[in-house]
Design an enzyme around this catalytic site. Structure first.
Site, PDB file in Angstrom:
ATOM      1  N   GLY B 486       3.237  -2.627  -6.647  1.00 33.59           N
ATOM      2  CA  GLY B 486       3.628  -3.436  -5.267  1.00 33.59           C
ATOM      3  C   GLY B 486       3.180  -2.583  -4.084  1.00 33.59           C
ATOM      4  O   GLY B 486       3.374  -2.719  -2.951  1.00 33.59           O
ATOM      5  N   THR B 487       2.720  -1.168  -4.494  1.00 32.82           N
ATOM      6  CA  THR B 487       2.474  -0.109  -3.387  1.00 32.82           C
ATOM      7  C   THR B 487       1.013  -0.298  -2.633  1.00 32.82           C
ATOM      8  O   THR B 487       0.915  -0.018  -1.664  1.00 32.82           O
ATOM      9  CB  THR B 487       2.361   1.119  -4.100  1.00 32.82           C
ATOM     10  N   ARG B 672      -4.371  10.469   6.763  1.00 30.58           N
ATOM     11  CA  ARG B 672      -5.034   9.518   6.967  1.00 30.58           C
ATOM     12  C   ARG B 672      -4.384   8.127   6.312  1.00 30.58           C
ATOM     13  O   ARG B 672      -4.100   8.125   5.170  1.00 30.58           O
ATOM     14  CB  ARG B 672      -6.416   9.580   6.348  1.00 30.58           C
ATOM     15  N   LYS B 677      -1.370  -2.076   7.342  1.00 27.46           N
ATOM     16  CA  LYS B 677      -0.772  -3.004   7.084  1.00 27.46           C
ATOM     17  C   LYS B 677       0.501  -2.535   5.869  1.00 27.46           C
ATOM     18  O   LYS B 677       1.523  -2.932   5.811  1.00 27.46           O
ATOM     19  CB  LYS B 677      -1.091  -4.102   6.733  1.00 27.46           C
ATOM     20  N   LYS B 744      -2.062  11.230   2.433  1.00 33.99           N
ATOM     21  CA  LYS B 744      -0.897  11.770   2.027  1.00 33.99           C
ATOM     22  C   LYS B 744      -0.044  10.605   1.434  1.00 33.99           C
ATOM     23  O   LYS B 744      -0.063   9.222   1.760  1.00 33.99           O
ATOM     24  CB  LYS B 744       0.405  12.456   3.148  1.00 33.99           C
ATOM     25  N   GLY B 747       4.902   6.409  -0.641  1.00 32.34           N
ATOM     26  CA  GLY B 747       5.460   5.582  -1.353  1.00 32.34           C
ATOM     27  C   GLY B 747       7.010   5.963  -1.447  1.00 32.34           C
ATOM     28  O   GLY B 747       8.020   5.065  -1.443  1.00 32.34           O
ATOM     29  N   GLU B 748       7.353   7.039  -1.178  1.00 27.15           N
ATOM     30  CA  GLU B 748       8.817   7.531  -1.367  1.00 27.15           C
ATOM     31  C   GLU B 748       9.369   7.969   0.081  1.00 27.15           C
ATOM     32  O   GLU B 748      10.394   7.995   0.361  1.00 27.15           O
ATOM     33  CB  GLU B 748       8.991   8.684  -2.189  1.00 27.15           C
TER      34      GLU B 748
END
Lengths: 329, 781, 168
Positions: B486-487, B672, B677, B744, B747-748
């Protein structure tokens, strides 16, 4: 769960006959939590399900100052009713504050009134101690994770809460349930329908097996009455109440008249508070009065570690809804 | 050929998720949607004690039920081999191998039946008799065994203790966080099918190659004989990083009944079967000068873990046990909480220690920002306390101690825009309007609080492979055996490939989720975009080179003799950088050479600095100033992870204890940003997870039995739509030179800092310092 | 009184007539079969998802006689004779429904598992006239849990469709 027989009833008498004659038969209305208890939790194990959803118990009709609501009216339908919207804000707010739209489209008023507790100890058959599920086995919730549990009407035997929002204003309004048994009908004030758990938490109401709730009579409030329902919960939506309060009252010359008060989220049954009403009746509108009413209402509590905070929260919930109703207009 | 020249073709803020269409159509097939001919269904039976052993298992009634094909228990499961050693993702104990029980919810039987309903009904009829031991269930149980420095990365610099003794101002606190359950919305499901001695599984996983390795080891197969498919996964949040016993049991069941078997966990099973965020307890002391210069940080963090492969026992571990369990046969995931402390602020004296306590609980699993989120909560809360103690603005305090270089090693960061995170965030949020006096800001009955927190997140990159093909029709196919949980991996990799190949996004197809594709690391550690993106980039560059090689002595090609530096790729065409008219399309080249397609394999690998930072940090830790000199002499650069700042406005009803989040500004240096979105969505998602951690989420266990007491989505509260306010996401900073694509991970990081910013806002509103998560109504009454 | 359709296997299963996305189906189902399982396992309509199977997440949201319900807490047998619309019925010709289109444009999804339920719920919400403000959208979409946390984008998607509807 084990397989069961599914029968669709198309008149009230045969439905009542089918269930009354078979101790292993249950009614099925909107589904929702009953399906959960049967298929997912494995707590209810009927051998026969009598689907009553096609019975003619759907209308909402006004007879004078009383609203007659068919037991199969859904929560969404009742919330959208024009009389409820205009004259029973406390009922509408309690309805829309409960569950989700999807569930409110399915759940019936009759089912809402007779819903089983959400206590996770009751709902998990791997928990051995549950007096409601297995009379005499004890209560695991008392020493367990009891945050959503009752402080009123509770005891060592059971602290399971009656989770309905709707029942809170309905007991405050002196609603009456119409009950159909085999060949006999009776009317039971909602306040008398529910039974305190005492040492028999498995007995939740006065209905005999097979008796069918067909209609709810909701008395309308006199013109000029203010009413509302305040529900306190962690999430902003879609959660059962930690505490809630339904209140109706009128103010006549700065003095409270016709007070009606009930609590949710704190009682083993929907909790009407004549004590709070007595304090409010004829008293002047101020926070001291409200606090005194709250103190009168929340007494003789039975708390465990997880529920202790509800004593104060329930009081403040009542104070707040009283403030809100009396400040407005 | 440079990146900048190719940017316009594929990048930009508005590229929609390429897998959006199948997902909104309900046409994306998750493992639970897979149906194979002849497929049977499995259901599980879980232990109802947390410690002890099975005395008797009565399966007769279940086995007699209509439709039941088999009942598998430890008495008939046969021998399963233990999974391969893996430091970060220790394989589960082989299931159903003996009668021992070490947590409530451990599988004791699996039933296979023709239908789901039959299997579930039969599972309820299995009767188990246990010999129950007293379980160890809480951190403070005297019988709980505690390991110090369990991961061998405790850090120190200077002398924190001595500095504390003479410090002008000291603040301290004990912080606790609750266990959380990942609860991806898609129940983890395995569909297993055997063809002779080869095994195919469709699995809910973030780490398909790890699942493959564990399954191969369990059944004594070569890894190539196991295929793991996971093109769509219904969320992971870390639950899919490890492999789990149910996956092994699905494969076992399929082998026993010689049919495909689907095993889908129920929601209650998701609370014990796929890990959880452990509970933590942290003791933290921060010392500073009166003018806000940090002089010492002492941070000790303790987290809980399962008993692992050990027998459930109250006897303390032997002295050798930690090292052995870490290096020889790791059986639980490492869970350092204080690891980020040494890197966060410029402070001369730091001591950061971790401890681990083994309990009779289900295995843990890294959950979105594992350890980082908890450690940050403590540090950023206590810094807020310090700011009040000093009468200093919390942003100024952080800027005063800004780590211009990586503070543990003294080496420069590869990039760092944390200062901009603070300044841009403060501006967007309107921090200047904050009245610093506690309880001074009101809106009707609501007390209004502004809180903020800073974030330093570590860098992570693993080795990764990819394959790229250009077809004669001018389309490209790029693939790698990663997952997209889903990332946005499908989309971002499509864009990165399109960028290098000079193709429109809709001419590139990216494929993932199959271990027959080149090997990729887990979707975790905020490292997949860096690893896979770099691999895709390198592979596509190699493909362009391969095309150029093809025409290197092609007299008909305008590109003859060109090197990659000479050309740009644009609109399916390679052309001279200095003369666009001289070039030709992939189609023309392949066509002329009689090729239908051209394929290359490529990879990416972390720089040596990746491991160097940890080694360097430990060298400084052990050797002090001398170590710092040694490390400094390496002239290395520290690959920087993300940085961020959180600004939150909370509303607290002081009488009712009700807490609502009014708005959040989340500013992040994410290097970058390939697709703004989707990156924004990642930050929003992390923020929502942070709200959950801060005010709702707690996996509650019964104190006597260790049963998870709230194992449903009605009882375990995760944020719903009405809980989530406007979230303003801003990206600052620029490409990070630590990897070829300049990214970089995002996700977290979005989750980190949210809990502290909320807690700090609550303090600002009410004067109540809540050091224990979640911050629920009862704590604010 | 009459039995539901023809009873088979000693009354443990029932014949159920469902109209799903406009087509009629006669199914013989174990009475324990929920509407969700009937759709997924008997009609191969796997767009409706099983997230919790206990009515707490909304991933299985479908329309029954035009109203949104959670299909995991309804018996298929209860739906005999009813009209069911699932995510697959929203865009039968492959052209995205405006709500689906807006979800893609606003990135109102991540892992996508809750998405069919969110979309069905949003379609119903718009029909109910409950998209009047962000606050209203949030409240009446709260029966659909998104663990990825796409809520702000879901609200943006619905807001946009509501604005377009209002403009028409």
């Amino acid at each position: 769960m084990r397989p069961f027989e599914y029968i669709r009833a198309d008149d009230v008498a045969s439905a009542v006959g089918l269930v009354s004659s078979d101790p292993k038969a249950h009614y099925l209305a909107g589904g929702t939590t009953q399906i959960d208890l049967m298929l997912k939790d494995g707590v209810l194990e009927p051998e026969r399900l009598v689907d009553i959803t096609r019975l003619p118990l759907r209308g909402i009709r006004r007879h004078g100052d009383v609203l007659h609501v068919g037991a199969l009216v859904t929560m969404e339908e009742l919330a959208a009713d024009v009389t409820v919207t205009e004259q029973l804000p406390l009922v509408r707010e309690a309805l829309l504050g409960g569950a989700s739209t999807q569930l409110r489209n399915m759940a019936t008023i009759g089912g809402n009134l007779l819903q089983r507790t959400r206590c996770r100890y009751f709902r998990d058959p791997t928990v051995l101690s549950c007096n409601k599920r297995s009379p005499g086995s004890g209560c695991a919730a008392i020493s367990g994770a009891a945050r959503m549990h009752a402080i009123l009407g509770a005891s060592m035997h059971c602290i399971a809460v009656h989770a309905s929002d709707l029942c809170v204003p309905l007991v405050a309004l002196d609603a009456v349930a119409h009950i159909q048994g085999v060949g006999a009908q009776r009317r039971i004030p909602l306040a008398d329908l529910y039974v305190l758990p005492g040492d028999r938490p498995d007995v939740e109401n006065v209905l005999q097996h097979g008796e069918l709730l067909t209609t709810i009579e909701i008395p309308l409030l006199p013109a000029g009455t203010r009413s509302g329902y305040l529900k306190i919960r962690d999430r902003s939506s879609y959660e059962f109440a930690l505490t809630s309060a339904a209140v109706a009252l009128a103010i006549d010359d700065g003095v409270i008249t016709h007070p009606r008060v009930a609590f949710g989220g704190v009682g083993t049954i929907p909790w009407r508070s004549p004590e709070a009403e007595a304090v409010l009746r004829g008293a002047s509108v101020n926070t001291q009065t409200f606090r005194a009413a709250a103190d009168a209402a929340i007494h003789d509590t039975f708390t465990v570690t997880g529920t202790a905070f509800k004593v104060e929260l329930a009081k403040r919930t009542l104070v707040r809804i009283l403030q809100t109703l009396t400040e407005a207009g | 050929m440079t990146m900048a020249e190719a940017v316009p073709a594929a990048l930009g803020p508005g590229v929609d998720r390429v897998d959006g269409r199948p997902k909104v159509l309900g046409a994306a097939h998750y493992p639970s949607d897979v149906t194979l001919p002849g497929m049977a269904h499995a259901a599980l039976v879980r232990s109802t004690i947390a410690a002890g052993s099975i005395v008797r298992l009565d399966t007769a009634r279940a086995a007699d039920m209509l439709g039941v094909l088999t009942v598998i228990t430890h008495e008939n499961a046969g021998r399963l081999q233990k999974g391969k050693r893996n430091l970060f993702f220790p394989p589960p104990a082989a299931p159903l191998q003996d009668a021992r029980i070490s947590y409530h919810g451990q599988y004791v039987a699996v039933i296979v039946a023709e239908t789901r309903q039959q299997a579930a009904a039969a599972a309820r009829l299995i009767e188990v008799t246990y010999d129950r031991d007293e379980p160890v269930l809480t951190l403070d149980d005297a019988a709980a065994s505690s390991q110090s420095n369990p991961y061998f990365i405790d850090m120190k610099r200077g002398d924190a203790k001595a500095a504390m003794a003479t410090a002008e101002v000291t603040v301290e606190g004990t912080f606790t966080t609750s266990p959380e359950t990942h609860n991806p919305l898609g129940p983890f499901t395995t569909v297993a099918q055997w063809h002779g001695d080869t095994l195919t599984v469709y699995d809910s996983t973030q780490n398909p190659f790890h699942v493959r390795a564990v399954l191969a080891a369990s059944f004594g197969l070569a890894e190539d004989d196991v295929r793991v498919l996971s093109p769509y996964v219904g969320g992971g949040f870390g639950a899919g990083l490890r492999s789990w016993p149910h996956t092994i049991l699905a494969a076992l069941a399929a082998r026993v009944v010689a049919r495909p078997v689907q095993l889908s966990l129920t929601r209650p099973e998701m609370f014990t079967g796929v890990g959880h965020r452990p509970s933590t307890m942290q003791r933290l002391t921060i010392a500073a000068t009166r003018d806000g210069k940090l002089v010492a940080i002492d941070h000790e963090g303790t987290s809980t873990a399962s008993m692992g492969h050990e027998a459930p026992t109250r006897k303390p571990p032997t002295r050798k046990a930690p090292l052995q369990s870490l290096l020889k046969a790791p059986d639980e995931q490492p869970y350092p909480i204080t690891a980020g402390t040494a890197a966060a602020y410029a402070c001369p004296n730091v001591a950061a220690r971790d401890k681990r306590v083994r309990l009779n609980i289900a295995p843990i699993a890294h959950m979105r920002a594992p350890g980082e989120a908890e450690g940050n909560f403590a540090i950023e809360s206590l810094l807020d306390e310090l700011s009040y103690e000093l009468g200093m603005d919390p942003i100024d305090l952080r800027l005063r101690n800004y780590a211009e270089v990586q503070p543990q090693t003294g080496l420069p960061w590869s990039s760092k825009a944390l200062r901009e995170c603070y300044t841009v965030g403060a501006e967007r949020f309107g921090w200047a309007q904050r009245d610093p006096t506690v309880g001074a800001m009101r809106d009707g009955r609501w007390l209004v609080g502004y809180g903020m927190a800073g974030v330093t997140f570590n860098h992570y990159q693993a080795k990764c492979h990819a394959r790229a093909t250009v077809h004669r029709d001018g389309t490209a196919h790029v693939c790698s055996g990663a997952t997209d949980i889903g990332t946005g991996t499908y989309t971002v990799m499509t864009q990165l490939a399109a960028e290098v190949l000079g193709l429109p996004v809709d001419r590139v197809e990216f494929e993932l989720g199959d271990t027959r594709l080149p090997q990729a690391p887990q979707a975790g550690g905020s490292g997949l975009t860096t690893a896979l993106g770099s691999a895709v980039h390198n592979t596509c560059v190699a493909l362009v080179q391969r095309v150029l090689t093809l025409v290197s002595d092609d007299a008909d090609s305008p590109l003859r003799g060109c090197t990659i530096e000479d050309v740009v790729a644009h609109q399916g065409r390679l052309q001279h950088a200095d003369d666009e008219s001289r070039g030709e399309t992939y189609s023309e080249i392949l066509g002329r050479h009689g090729l239908s397609e051209l394929t290359v394999d490529g990879d990416s690998a972390p720089s040596r600095a990746e491991a160097g930072v940890i080694v360097g940090s430990l060298v400084v830790s052990r050797l002090g100033r001398f170590g710092r000199k040694l490390v400094g002499a390496s002239h290395a650069t520290v690959p920087a992870g993300g940085f961020g700042a959180r600004f939150v406005e909370v509303r607290v009803d002081p009488e009712l204890g009700v807490l609502r989040i009014a708005r959040i500004v989340s500013v992040n240096d994410a290097g970058r940003v390939v697709n703004e979105k989707l990156a924004r969505s990642q930050i929003i998602g992390g923020t929502v997870g942070g709200i959950g951690m801060a005010i709702f989420e707690e996996t509650v266990r019964d104190p006597d039995s260790g049963r998870v007491a709230n194992a449903t989505l009605s009882d375990y509260l995760i944020p719903v739509n009405a809980d989530v306010p406007d979230i303003d996401v801003v990206f600052v900073g620029g490409p990070d030179p630590a990897n070829p694509i300049g990214v970089k991970g995002v996700g977290e990081i979005g989750l980190v800092g949210v809990a502290a910013a909320i807690a700090n806002g609550v303090y600002h509103a009410t004067g109540r310092r809540i050091r224990s998560l979640p911050i629920t109504i009862d704590k604010l009454l | 009184m009459r039995d539901s359709g023809k009873r088979a296997e000693g009354g443990r299963s029932s014949t159920v007539s469902l109209t799903v996305n406009g087509s009629g189906h006669d199914l013989t189902l174990d009475n324990r079969t929920t509407l969700l399982d009937a759709l997924r396992e008997h009609l191969a309509l796997t767009g409706s998802k099983k997230g919790c199977d206990q009515g707490a997440c909304g991933a299985c949201t479908v329309l029954v006689d035009g109203r949104r319900v959670v299909s995991c807490l309804m018996l298929a047998a209860q739906c005999d004779g009813r009209e069911v619309t699932t995510i697959e019925g929203l865009s039968p010709d492959g052209v995205l429904h405006p709500v689906q289109e807006a979800f893609v444009r606003h990135d109102g999804l991540q892992c996508g598992y809750c998405t069919p339920g969110q979309v069905m719920s949003a379609v119903a919400l718009l029909a109910e006239g409950r998209a009047g403000s962000d606050q209203e959208i949030r409240e009446f979409m709260s029966g659909n849990v998104c663990r990825c946390g796409a809520y702000p984008n879901i609200v943006a998607a619905i807001r946009e469709v509501a604005a377009c509807d209002a403009a028409v």
